[in-house]
Design a protein around this motif. Structure first.
Motif, short mmCIF file in Angstrom:
data_model
loop_
_atom_site.label_atom_id
_atom_site.label_comp_id
_atom_site.label_asym_id
_atom_site.label_seq_id
_atom_site.Cartn_x
_atom_site.Cartn_y
_atom_site.Cartn_z
N ILE A 1 0.95 -1.26 0.13
CA ILE A 1 0.03 -0.03 0.15
C ILE A 1 0.70 1.12 0.04
CG2 ILE A 1 -1.61 1.44 1.58
CD1 ILE A 1 -2.77 -1.40 2.30
N ALA A 2 1.81 1.22 1.03
CA ALA A 2 2.66 2.51 0.81
C ALA A 2 3.52 2.57 -0.33
CB ALA A 2 3.71 2.34 2.03
N SER A 3 3.79 1.56 -0.91
CA SER A 3 4.54 1.71 -2.25
C SER A 3 3.74 2.33 -3.18
CB SER A 3 5.17 0.34 -2.65
OG SER A 3 6.14 -0.08 -1.66
N ILE A 4 2.83 1.73 -3.39
CA ILE A 4 1.82 2.18 -4.53
C ILE A 4 1.56 3.46 -4.39
CG2 ILE A 4 -0.59 1.87 -5.42
CD1 ILE A 4 -0.47 -1.16 -4.84
N VAL A 5 1.34 4.00 -3.13
CA VAL A 5 1.06 5.40 -2.71
C VAL A 5 2.22 6.21 -3.21
CG1 VAL A 5 1.10 7.29 -0.80
CG2 VAL A 5 -0.50 5.28 -0.87
N ASN A 6 3.47 5.88 -3.04
CA ASN A 6 4.60 6.62 -3.33
C ASN A 6 4.77 6.63 -4.88
OD1 ASN A 6 5.67 7.41 -0.69
ND2 ASN A 6 6.46 5.44 -0.42
N ILE A 7 4.28 5.58 -5.57
CA ILE A 7 4.42 5.50 -7.23
C ILE A 7 3.48 6.70 -7.55
CG2 ILE A 7 4.09 4.11 -9.05
CD1 ILE A 7 5.06 1.45 -7.53
N LEU A 8 2.56 6.63 -7.01
CA LEU A 8 1.40 7.74 -7.61
C LEU A 8 2.18 9.17 -7.45
CD1 LEU A 8 -1.89 6.22 -6.33
CD2 LEU A 8 -0.87 6.19 -8.57
N SER A 9 2.92 9.39 -6.14
CA SER A 9 3.70 10.66 -5.97
C SER A 9 2.68 11.99 -6.35
CB SER A 9 4.94 10.76 -7.14
OG SER A 9 5.60 11.89 -6.80
N THR A 10 2.78 12.87 -7.36
CA THR A 10 2.09 13.82 -7.18
C THR A 10 0.72 13.74 -8.00
OG1 THR A 10 3.17 14.65 -9.15
CG2 THR A 10 4.30 15.62 -7.01
N TRP A 11 0.59 12.88 -8.69
CA TRP A 11 -0.43 12.59 -9.48
C TRP A 11 -1.91 12.97 -8.87
CZ3 TRP A 11 0.92 7.42 -12.35
CH2 TRP A 11 1.94 7.82 -13.38
N PRO A 12 -2.33 12.28 -7.72
CA PRO A 12 -3.41 12.57 -6.98
C PRO A 12 -3.69 14.13 -6.43
CG PRO A 12 -2.50 10.52 -6.37
CD PRO A 12 -1.42 11.30 -6.93
N ILE A 13 -2.62 14.79 -6.40
CA ILE A 13 -2.55 16.14 -5.80
C ILE A 13 -3.64 16.85 -6.82
CG2 ILE A 13 -1.32 18.38 -5.46
CD1 ILE A 13 0.88 16.58 -4.63
N PRO A 14 -4.32 17.84 -6.08
CA PRO A 14 -5.44 18.56 -7.14
C PRO A 14 -4.72 19.32 -8.18
CG PRO A 14 -6.09 18.81 -4.78
CD PRO A 14 -4.80 18.14 -4.97
#
Length: 158
Positions: free
Chosen positions: A6-19
């Protein structure tokens, strides 16, 4: 473990989910909701992982230092080794949602105020982010302390 993934996937997404439109954030293309989701899973994974590491250390202490058998571990310790990390991680991660804590924290969404560097009077989201960061780091450092003391106690025994 699942919390590591879970933590790794969140880190892969990086800035994409930021508005989208967040000033100075490369590739920001999300919404407040995607940022909240990333922040939730970031908190969940990054709290559960060190606590599971502490649970694993407790397992080693019980087996190596104290000589516990598999039956003792399974019935007396293992339920707590799952219950504590999951309860603490889920509770803190869930509490971040009604407190609107999950916002742009720089390179990903995590516990932060919005807009960044606002005061309590001017924040629209994340008013209590400082308290929750303290709680987060207290949990993480407690897990590190448990691992350190546990490994030292095994070292002293063997």
């Amino acid at each position: 473990s699942c919390s590591d993934m879970i933590a790794s996937i969140v880190n892969i997404l990086s800035t994409w989910p930021i508005p989208e439109g967040s000033e100075g954030i490369y590739l920001a293309s999300g919404t407040t909701e995607t940022c909240t989701a990333q922040g939730f899973f970031n908190e969940l994974g990054n709290l559960a992982t060190p606590m599971y590491n502490a649970s694993l250390c407790v397992y080693y202490v019980l087996v190596i230092r104290d000589g516990w058998k598999e039956d003792q571990i399974r019935t007396r310790a293992e339920p707590w080794m799952h219950l504590i990390p999951m309860t603490v991680a889920f509770t803190i991660a869930i509490l971040g949602i009604p407190f609107t804590l999950y916002n742009n924290s720089g390179w990903m969404c995590w516990i932060a105020s919005y807009p960044g560097k606002c005061s309590r009077d001017t924040c629209t989201r994340g008013n209590h982010y400082e308290i929750f960061r303290w709680v987060h780091y207290t949990v993480v450092w407690t897990a590190i302390l448990i691992v350190t003391v546990g490994m030292y106690s095994i070292y002293r025994k063997v």
